[in-house]
Design a protein around this motif. Structure first.
Motif, short mmCIF file in Angstrom:
data_model
loop_
_atom_site.label_atom_id
_atom_site.label_comp_id
_atom_site.label_asym_id
_atom_site.label_seq_id
_atom_site.Cartn_x
_atom_site.Cartn_y
_atom_site.Cartn_z
N PHE A 293 0.83 -1.22 0.00
CA PHE A 293 0.00 0.00 0.00
C PHE A 293 0.85 1.26 0.00
CE2 PHE A 293 -2.48 3.44 1.95
CZ PHE A 293 -3.51 3.50 1.02
N SER A 294 1.97 1.26 0.72
CA SER A 294 2.82 2.45 0.70
C SER A 294 3.40 2.67 -0.69
CB SER A 294 3.94 2.32 1.74
OG SER A 294 4.78 1.22 1.45
N ALA A 295 3.64 1.58 -1.45
CA ALA A 295 4.10 1.73 -2.82
C ALA A 295 2.98 2.29 -3.70
CB ALA A 295 4.58 0.39 -3.36
N ALA B 150 -3.19 -2.79 5.12
CA ALA B 150 -2.52 -1.50 5.32
C ALA B 150 -1.02 -1.66 5.26
CB ALA B 150 -2.94 -0.91 6.67
N THR B 151 -0.51 -2.82 5.68
CA THR B 151 0.92 -3.09 5.68
C THR B 151 1.16 -4.45 5.05
OG1 THR B 151 0.82 -4.08 7.89
CG2 THR B 151 1.28 -1.72 7.76
N GLY B 152 2.42 -4.77 4.81
CA GLY B 152 2.76 -6.07 4.27
C GLY B 152 2.83 -6.07 2.76
N THR B 153 3.42 -7.13 2.23
CA THR B 153 3.64 -7.27 0.79
C THR B 153 2.65 -8.26 0.19
OG1 THR B 153 6.00 -6.79 1.03
CG2 THR B 153 5.32 -7.92 -0.98
N VAL B 154 1.94 -7.81 -0.82
CA VAL B 154 1.07 -8.70 -1.59
C VAL B 154 1.90 -9.29 -2.73
CG1 VAL B 154 -0.98 -8.85 -3.05
CG2 VAL B 154 -1.00 -7.38 -1.02
N GLU B 155 1.96 -10.61 -2.79
CA GLU B 155 2.79 -11.26 -3.79
C GLU B 155 2.42 -10.82 -5.20
OE1 GLU B 155 4.40 -15.36 -3.04
OE2 GLU B 155 2.54 -15.48 -1.91
N GLY B 156 3.43 -10.52 -5.99
CA GLY B 156 3.23 -10.11 -7.37
C GLY B 156 3.24 -8.62 -7.58
N THR B 157 3.08 -7.82 -6.53
CA THR B 157 3.02 -6.37 -6.71
C THR B 157 4.42 -5.75 -6.81
OG1 THR B 157 2.89 -6.00 -4.31
CG2 THR B 157 0.82 -6.18 -5.52
N GLN B 158 5.46 -6.50 -6.46
CA GLN B 158 6.80 -5.94 -6.54
C GLN B 158 7.14 -5.51 -7.96
OE1 GLN B 158 5.88 -8.94 -5.30
NE2 GLN B 158 7.28 -9.66 -3.69
N THR B 159 6.97 -6.41 -8.90
CA THR B 159 7.30 -6.11 -10.30
C THR B 159 6.33 -5.11 -10.89
OG1 THR B 159 8.27 -8.30 -10.62
CG2 THR B 159 7.57 -7.13 -12.59
N LEU B 160 5.05 -5.25 -10.58
CA LEU B 160 4.04 -4.36 -11.17
C LEU B 160 4.27 -2.90 -10.80
CD1 LEU B 160 0.93 -6.61 -10.48
CD2 LEU B 160 2.00 -6.20 -12.70
#
Length: 621
Positions: A62-64, A168-178
């Motif tokens: 979310f911060s990204a 609100a926090t944490g990494t959702v898999e797959g959003t790094q590249t997107l």
């Protein structure tokens, strides 16, 4: 006419049969839940890495999104959703999350972000309307207004974030590249709990916690007991007070699910399963977790605890509550494939549920992270005021999800194949909804009317189209042929759209973790016997050793005689319950119109089911 969201939705994704747009939508939806699974990839898949080595670091997805989308796209400008807070929406850092998630949308009856449900999230609809014109129906103007639309990658990242529960926090898999972002290693994400309904409008069930070890996949069953005698208003009870009417439901659970099914248990004589028919009731959650409990005592487990039976591996709870002396059968009431699912029944239709009963919970879920997780969820039922026709459903368990047919007709390695079956609906049928269910090798599912007209298509196995109709499809012809629908699925088993073989997507004997648990330790249903190689250069080599041992002749796959580098591991598509297996499930919702026999049922002439053996009695807590 064709809608992909339940009745009463403000924003509805349009069913588009144009192949070009379908392909685009398929690309966008790859992050949806496995069958649901609400955003989780298949077990064993590698998390996406940023596309560049110098990506910007963020604390979480979310911060990204906040910086990459809201700020860089001008959404937080003073004249937009910055200080001016157009439409009462301030998207500046520090307040944007609380202004989006579960927040009402100005000028509509929807919410800006519904955790787990992009189709009912106004934010997604507004952005998609600009990025993919014509893909959604919205009220008002697409966003961003007066500026270029966000990119397809950014839209997919927001979709993944919503489907994963809008954390609100944490990494959702797959959003790094997107988002071209450096994000922390993904950890389990717990969805925001579903609020209980107004006591005058509905009731809530709470799913007891299910432990998911790191990197695991499980399909389990257990029972709970409920008694809503004092909670359901009298006007929603049946004449004798033994049941109540409802016309819709909302389900929300952590986005690690392939499916969740809520059953009523039925004894062989047709009477409901009773609490005393089951044993080993134990508290789950709360201060008294692990202690024995009486399921009829609402306070037996103290605050926050739930009394339940042991958690055991099970295929759809079949055989779970049975003994050597008496058999019990699960009767499906609610089944969902997403983290968040809402269904409002067709106007005037309703269902009934006993005022008190034992229910069986069947959860197929997986945890792709390196940390253990506890799955939780809730189900809300809405009381029915308009009660003209009982709602019926057909498919799924009526055909054993096509698993028996897949045993004998599944596509061989490195090939594609189509399975088709028929359903004959009774005279007077009014179909109000259609859906489907396959696993990852299912690439297209469709239904045809008797005249060959395609009335349903779905291309995304882990986010299948739930097609609800504003005008029911009517079938009144006395000739059964004119009331026969054909449903089909295309499966690709280790082959891409161009026909090139791919050993990573073929059914692999070594990757099927467990069989269908119908016969206890004796079960082998769902395992497969490999017939072809998986090492490059030898994919076309047949390596079946003729022995039922879940292995093949590896030596036949060697790059050269005696090299010892061969692997015989590729199988035909095999029916079963793991993500490496397949299913072929049709599903319709309907009612019988006035003047026709109300007790007539849908016939599936091409389907056959299982012979059920003794239940598996091993706990899987």
């Amino acid at each position: 006419m064709h809608e992909s969201a339940p009745y009463g939705y403000v924003f509805r994704v349009r069913l588009t049969l144009c192949q070009g747009l379908v392909g685009l939508l398929a690309a966008l939806a790859m992050g949806c839940g496995d069958g649901a699974s609400g955003g989780s990839p298949l077990p064993g898949s590698a998390p996406a890495d940023p596309s560049t080595d110098d990506c910007t670091e963020f604390e979480g997805t979310f911060s990204a999104i906040q910086e990459v989308v809201f700020e860089k796209r001008g959404c937080t400008a003073q004249v937009c959703h910055g200080a001016s807070a157009i439409a009462d929406l301030d998207l500046r850092a520090g307040v944007s999350y609380e202004n989006l998630v579960e927040a009402p949308s100005s000028g509509t009856s929807g919410r800006r972000v519904v955790p787990g449900d992009r189709e009912r999230s106004v934010l997604y609809a507004k952005l998609a309307a600009a990025t993919i014109p014509g893909s959604v129906q919205i009220s008002g103007a697409p966003m961003p207004s007066g500026m270029p639309p966000i990119s397809l990658d950014e839209l997919e990242a927001i979709q993944k974030w919503i489907n994963a529960g809008a954390p609100a926090t944490g990494t959702v898999e797959g959003t790094q590249t997107l988002l071209d972002a450096c994000l922390p290693t993904p950890e389990p994400i717990s969805i925001i709990p579903l609020s209980a309904p107004d006591p005058n409008k509905g009731v809530q069930f709470r799913l007891p916690p299910i432990e998911l070890p790191a990197g695991s996949e499980r399909e389990v069953c257990f029972a709970t007991y409920y008694d809503f005698t004092d909670e359901v208003p009298e006007r929603y009870k049946t004449a004798g007070g033994e049941a109540f009417f409802y016309d819709g439901y909302e389900v929300r659970q952590d986005a690690v699910t392939h499916h969740l099914i809520f059953f009523l248990g039925t004894r062989a004589d047709g009477t409901p399963l009773r609490a005393e028919d089951l044993s080993d009731w134990t508290c789950a959650d709360g201060d008294l977790a692990g202690t024995p409990c009486d399921p009829r005592d609402a306070d037996a487990c103290g605050g926050g605890g739930i009394c339940r039976t042991p958690v055991r591996r099970s295929l759809a709870c079949v055989g779970y509550a049975s003994s050597e002396d008496e058999a019990f059968f699960p009767s499906e009431e609610i089944a969902v494939q997403q983290a968040q699912s809402t269904q409002n029944l067709f106007p005037g239709t309703y269902r009934t549920l006993p005022i008190e009963a034992v229910v069986l919970w069947n959860s197929h879920s997986f945890n792709t992270t390196t940390e253990a997780h506890v799955l939780r969820g809730r189900i809300n039922l809405n009381f029915a005021d308009d009660r003209r026709h009982p709602q019926k459903s057909a498919g799924g368990f009526d055909t054993a999800f096509g698993i028996p047919k897949l045993f004998t007709e599944g596509a061989p390695p490195y090939s594609e194949g189509v399975l088709c079956e028929r359903m004959i609906v009774p005279t007077g049928t009014r179909i109000t909804g259609i859906s489907s269910h396959t696993h990852s090798k299912g690439k297209r599912f469709w239904y045809e009317n008797p005249d060959g007209e395609i009335i349903y298509e779905s291309f995304i196995y882990n986010d299948p189209l739930n097609l609800f109709l504003e005008e029911p499809l009517a079938y009144d012809d006395p000739d059964p042929a004119r009331r026969t629908l054909t449903y089909c699925a295309l499966y690709r088993n280790g082959v891409d759209e161009d026909g090139a073989p791919d050993p990573e997507t073929v059914t692999r004997a070594s990757r099927i973790e467990y069989p269908i648990p119908l016969f206890g330790d004796r079960s082998t249903l769902g395992f497969c016997e490999p017939t072809q190689c998986v090492n490059e250069g030898r994919l076309d080599v047949v390596c079946d050793d003729g022995i039922a041992n879940r292995r093949g002749d590896d030596a036949a796959c060697d790059s050269s005689p005696g090299a010892g580098d061969g692997w015989c591991d590729a199988c035909s598509v095999t029916g079963g319950i793991t993500t490496q297996n397949e299913m072929f499930g049709a599903q319709i919702w309907y009612f019988i119109d006035d003047g026709f026999p109300a007790d007539a049922a849908v016939d599936f002439p091409d389907s056959f089911g299982f012979n059920i053996g003794p239940p598996d009695r091993s706990d899987d807590s």
